[in-house]
Design a protein around this motif. Structure first.
Motif, short mmCIF file in Angstrom:
data_model
loop_
_atom_site.label_atom_id
_atom_site.label_comp_id
_atom_site.label_asym_id
_atom_site.label_seq_id
_atom_site.Cartn_x
_atom_site.Cartn_y
_atom_site.Cartn_z
N ILE A 79 11.51 44.32 37.03
CA ILE A 79 10.15 44.84 37.13
C ILE A 79 9.18 43.67 36.98
O ILE A 79 9.50 42.65 36.36
N ASP B 192 5.45 41.57 38.84
CA ASP B 192 4.70 41.22 40.04
C ASP B 192 5.42 40.09 40.77
O ASP B 192 5.38 38.94 40.33
N TYR C 134 5.96 39.93 34.46
CA TYR C 134 5.50 41.27 34.11
C TYR C 134 4.37 41.21 33.08
O TYR C 134 4.39 40.40 32.16
N ASP D 55 0.82 46.26 35.17
CA ASP D 55 1.57 47.48 35.49
C ASP D 55 0.60 48.67 35.63
O ASP D 55 0.69 49.47 36.58
N ASN E 67 -1.51 48.18 38.76
CA ASN E 67 -0.68 48.44 39.94
C ASN E 67 -0.52 49.95 40.17
O ASN E 67 -0.66 50.44 41.29
N GLN F 234 6.07 50.79 36.33
CA GLN F 234 7.28 50.04 36.69
C GLN F 234 8.57 50.65 36.16
O GLN F 234 9.60 50.57 36.81
#
Ligand code: IPE
Ligand code: IPE
Ligand code: MG
Length: 232
Positions: free
Chosen positions: A95, A97, A130, A135, A138, A167
């Protein structure tokens, strides 16, 4: 009851290296060894989910040399460990980016996820590049996309809906969060998912964290009375 999902902030590689008169690189290598060992042990204990914090959004701000060596170490560790993880029935998911990762690392990640996708043993999540805030942002973007495409209404947005776009998706929230290295902070780890997680901070530096440290953390967890805001 033992925890179903353990999350770990693996901190202290640099201090471990300094205290042994070694380079930070060596500390991170020992940290990778520790991760390998704890993954195996967690699987042996029958824990279903393990989530490891390997590299945070903010870790991009470290000197380029250290970032580069960490990225190289991730590629090398995936190369050396993936067959063994697969043989041990571990399902691996990453998990974070991926936009800042190299193509070769993304390829390895994709391959590892594909290779292990049907495994039914330990469910291992590696948080790499991460950040808990990233998160949430996103997931917010994904919600907006759905609203724009008429797949979702305002009134449909609830905890389950948002959780499914975070995530960790449908995975259960961590029951126990362990941070090694003595700091008592979250450092932008799973902000959304740890609302009712039990927190355990230990002094051991990550390369020193061993089976007995994990046993003690689990023992701490089993002694907690989780109330979730209720009074019974
Ligand atoms: C954790 O160890 C590994 C990563 C953050 C990538 P550190 O590198 O943060 O070690 P300390 O905290 O400096 O000892
Ligand atoms: C948290 O450790 C991130 C990881 C272990 C991957 P840091 O060393 O980056 O956290 P701070 O800077 O002490 O908060
Ligand atoms: Mg640190």
């Amino acid at each position: 009851m033992k925890p179903n999902h353990i999350a770990i902030i693996m901190d202290g590689n640099g201090r471990w290296a300094t205290s042994h008169n070694k380079s930070r690189k060596f500390g991170h290598k020992r940290g990778a060894k520790s991760a390998r060992d704890i993954v195996r042990y967690t699987g042996m204990l029958g824990i279903k989910y393990l989530t490891l914090y390997a590299f945070s959004t903010e870790n991009w701000g470290r000197p380029l040399k250290e970032v580069d060596l960490l990225m190289t170490l991730f590629v090398e560790t995936l190369d050396s460990e993936i067959e063994d993880l697969n043989d041990n029935n571990v399902r691996v998911i990453f998990i974070g980016d991926r936009s800042g990762l190299t193509k070769s690392l993304i390829d390895k990640i994709d391959k590892a996820e594909l290779l292990t996708k049907d495994n039914q043993g330990l469910n291992l999540t590696v948080a790499l590049a991460y950040g808990g805030r990233w998160d949430i942002i996103n997931a917010t973007r994904l919600i907006l996309d759905k609203i724009q495409n008429n797949e979702l209404n305002h009134s449909d947005i609830d905890e389950d809906q948002l959780s499914s776009l975070m995530q960790l998706g449908s995975k259960p929230d961590p029951d126990l969060l362990i941070r090694t290295g003595g700091e008592k902070r979250i450092s932008n780890f799973l902000l959304w998912n740890i609302a009712y997680t039990e927190l355990y901070f230990c002094e051991s530096l990550w390369p020193d964290f061993n089976h007995s440290d994990l046993d003690i953390a689990i023992e701490f967890y089993t002694e907690r009375k989780r109330r979730y805001g209720k009074n019974v």
